[in-house]
Design a protein around this motif. Sequence first.
Motif, PDB file in Angstrom:
ATOM      1  N   ASP A 150       0.836  -1.205   0.000  1.00  0.00           N
ATOM      2  CA  ASP A 150       0.000   0.000   0.000  1.00  0.00           C
ATOM      3  C   ASP A 150       0.869   1.251   0.000  1.00  0.00           C
ATOM      4  O   ASP A 150       0.587   2.226  -0.720  1.00  0.00           O
ATOM      5  N   SER A 151       1.932   1.256   0.795  1.00  0.00           N
ATOM      6  CA  SER A 151       2.827   2.414   0.841  1.00  0.00           C
ATOM      7  C   SER A 151       3.573   2.566  -0.479  1.00  0.00           C
ATOM      8  O   SER A 151       3.752   3.693  -0.979  1.00  0.00           O
ATOM      9  N   TYR A 172       2.561   1.611  -3.378  1.00  0.00           N
ATOM     10  CA  TYR A 172       1.610   2.100  -4.376  1.00  0.00           C
ATOM     11  C   TYR A 172       1.412   3.613  -4.233  1.00  0.00           C
ATOM     12  O   TYR A 172       1.348   4.342  -5.243  1.00  0.00           O
ATOM     13  N   ASP A 173       1.308   4.098  -3.001  1.00  0.00           N
ATOM     14  CA  ASP A 173       1.117   5.534  -2.793  1.00  0.00           C
ATOM     15  C   ASP A 173       2.266   6.338  -3.402  1.00  0.00           C
ATOM     16  O   ASP A 173       2.069   7.458  -3.889  1.00  0.00           O
ATOM     17  N   GLU A 174       3.479   5.762  -3.403  1.00  0.00           N
ATOM     18  CA  GLU A 174       4.639   6.470  -3.941  1.00  0.00           C
ATOM     19  C   GLU A 174       4.641   6.518  -5.473  1.00  0.00           C
ATOM     20  O   GLU A 174       5.156   7.472  -6.064  1.00  0.00           O
ATOM     21  N   ARG A 205       1.794   5.864  -7.565  1.00  0.00           N
ATOM     22  CA  ARG A 205       0.443   5.867  -8.136  1.00  0.00           C
ATOM     23  C   ARG A 205       0.255   6.904  -9.248  1.00  0.00           C
ATOM     24  O   ARG A 205      -0.574   6.708 -10.144  1.00  0.00           O
ATOM     25  N   ASP A 206       1.018   8.002  -9.232  1.00  0.00           N
ATOM     26  CA  ASP A 206       0.803   9.065 -10.213  1.00  0.00           C
ATOM     27  C   ASP A 206       1.640   8.898 -11.483  1.00  0.00           C
ATOM     28  O   ASP A 206       1.572   9.755 -12.383  1.00  0.00           O
ATOM     29  N   ARG A 259      -4.220  -2.508  -6.697  1.00  0.00           N
ATOM     30  CA  ARG A 259      -4.466  -1.328  -5.853  1.00  0.00           C
ATOM     31  C   ARG A 259      -4.758  -0.065  -6.662  1.00  0.00           C
ATOM     32  O   ARG A 259      -4.979   1.004  -6.081  1.00  0.00           O
ATOM     33  N   ASP A 289      -6.480   2.765  -8.079  1.00  0.00           N
ATOM     34  CA  ASP A 289      -7.767   3.331  -7.654  1.00  0.00           C
ATOM     35  C   ASP A 289      -8.167   4.544  -8.482  1.00  0.00           C
ATOM     36  O   ASP A 289      -8.936   5.399  -8.035  1.00  0.00           O
TER      37      ASP A 289
END
Length: 860
Positions: free
Chosen positions: A10-11, A13-15, A17-18, A36, A38
């Motif tokens: 999850d972490s 992916y947050d890094e 994701r863009d 993941r 979204d």
Amino acid sequence: MPVTRAKPLDSLYDEVRDYDLVIVPDAPLASGLNRRLDRAHLGIFAITPRRLAAGRRERAEDRSAFLELVTTTDLEWKQAAYAIGNTLQCWEHQGRVDAVLDYDAYADTATETTVDQLSTLDTTSRRLGEYQIDDSKDVAVVGHDQLTTLERSILPTQYDTFDPFTDAAFDRPPFHIFDSSTAIVDAVLGIVSADNAEDVAVVADRGSEYATFVPSALEAADIPFIGGPGFADEQHHRGFVQFLRAATRGTETRVKTIRSVLSNLGIDVDVEHDDKRQHDVDADSLTWFQEFSAEIGETTFAGALTAYERQAGISLDAFRDELEALGIATDDVTRQGIDRLEYYLQSYEVPVDREDEGVLLADAKSAAYVDRPVVFYLGLDEAWTHSPPRRPWVDRDAEFTRNLTQFQLLLQNGVEQYYLVQDTIGGSPATPCLYFEDLLDDDFERFSDLDTVTHGRTFSATKDGFEKESLDVSPTQIDTVSQSSLSTYVNSPRDYLFSRLVDGPDKDYFKEGNLFHDFAEFYVNHPDLIDEETIEDLVDVMLEEAESFVRRVDRPTRRTKYRIGLETIVELLDERTPEGDDLLTPNSGWGQNFFAAHFDREVDSPFTERWFENEDLGLKGKIDLVHGPTHLLDYKSGSRKRASRVVKNSALDPPSDTPNFQALLYLAHRRSERPGERLQFTFFHFLETLDDVVAGEADLDETLTTVEYYPTQFEEHARSRATFEKLRDDGAKNCQKTLSKIEYTDYQAAFESVPLPATRDSDELIDSEFGQAMQTRLQECVGEYKYVSSGCKQLLRQLARVRSQNYFEEDLDGFETFVTERMTELNHRRAGEERFPVNGLAGEPNYRRVDNRDLLLDHD
């Protein structure tokens, strides 16, 4: 260095994701990131370099290249496989298909041919070398150092990298130690169910026993799973190759050698045939295999596969496709062809259709990410350590770092991690994976040196365990025991138990021994029917009866052995005719006599094959020959043993490591019938003089070993006037000289001053207090001469020799007590009040005398 904490998916992916595109080193990580996603995203988000370049799921390009080369070039299969492996590996590390040719040791004709083929073949590596990510894309790379040179070649000029690790340390959970791999699998099944299968992953080394145990256990429990055994591991794929091996082994093949093959085909052959040559076994169930084996040289691989399918009642279309792809479907089956087929199946992973739901089964060396909440790690031993390729184009330090990084990431998958291990395997400490030496600060040699939780024997797959169902069954009491069962029990009670539960195969020495015994019984009953010419005919009959055990090359030798054995038996029975005995048990002969059936005659002599069951003593057995009222004889086809060895092997405290109580047991029974009489038991080793007969120098006495029972205590026998007279007349020279100068009362006085020790060892007797008393007495009577000291030692050695070669009252009394104790103990264990232990009375069993070795666990 400690285990560095990996970033949760999850972490991570947050890094990233863009970004437009995320390049990752392995497919499970890509799948985890994609799950993941979204937000709306055009095209691919996270992907491996190979899948991006190929535009498809990665294929086993080494197998594809192999199939191409073996069908389009003249390269030998192993030669092609070697060249393909080197070329693809060098390409991966150096980035060019022809880079392998830069190394003189590998730049041969086969490699040049391989490079030319791979340059044009549509492989993932070729597409990877030609692919380039558009510079306009915003690209993120996770785990850049995990990518190979060829994989990095697709990256654009500008991209951002992301470390899969944090700066913190990973708080490793404890190792859970179990007694066995079975207990570990049971523990997994105690938690996994069909309902939670989607939340669980199991990581194990693909080459370990877990790779077989876990899928089998899940399948038995109706729990779905993804992954598992490969194409070559499928039962009938493996079974077909074994079937071809078995069919081409020839007529000397023993049934036990091909039993697994026969079971795969649904062919049931009784275990009694295990040691027989399959070609000579007369069993209807085996006829099909015998006929197929006879025609295997004229059968193609495709034809053999069809025959296998029909017999097994299955369809192996995928295997037929592989035969055709290899170009051998229409080739005749040969041993060389089977070798090549087996090599291919062992070397390359043939694609198989997989289920896409259930427990995820992951290989410990394949990927770093397993995106499941609960992950079980099984084994974690040295087999988890990668073996970096020993090739000049491989940077071994970089490869080690890459593998160590992958191992650290792998250990941290899931919300819950369970490390299930064995501390010992096969009685030796299990070596933890070598990467732990770099990741853990502790000094350790085995798992128990680390933070661990030890689990005892696992009895169930539920948290409450199995409940034992009470059965109202009274165990059957054993009232009598045979000499062979007693010997087995004393050596290893567990082996005795399995010998009662498991059927064993017929043995050639049993078959031959029975034939010789039957002949001896028949000859006692009908000596007039046997002459030299008849013996030659009977040798043919015996050879025919035992032919399923005997290789053709050994038959001339067996013929000589059988003839001499029969002639030696005839010689003994002619010279030493048995005498009658009215005290025999009333039973008739034991079983059917082969030669009686052959001659169509009856055998019912009062001397031969007399069965007894003595419930008062707890003994039973079969007397081969009652040679006289006080003389029993037993036929033996094995090597002769001296009387002292017979007595030593029947020792009780402690037992011998080669226990044999036959003489003791039979004499104890005979004593109950003829109390107070001196008895003899003779072993007749009728093949002992085999070599001497061939050389024309045989002596019948060399075949006989006789032990006697004296109906008195040994001390009474040793101090008797008869013993004194025998020592004085027949003893060694100085012994005779010394005793000739004294009276019997002088000899007897030594026994009255000091008790005779219970030893059969002459040195112990000489050094004992009694030995010193005897020497003092003789010196007082004769004088302190040198010959007196020597004569005394000769006297004591003779007494020890008599003690070590015969039985006395205390020996048979002790044996009867011993049998009673063993019977009580045996019935106690049969009633389930304690387990049958592996170790016998003398400690660890003599495994050379164990019949069920594969059923006895050393560490139990």
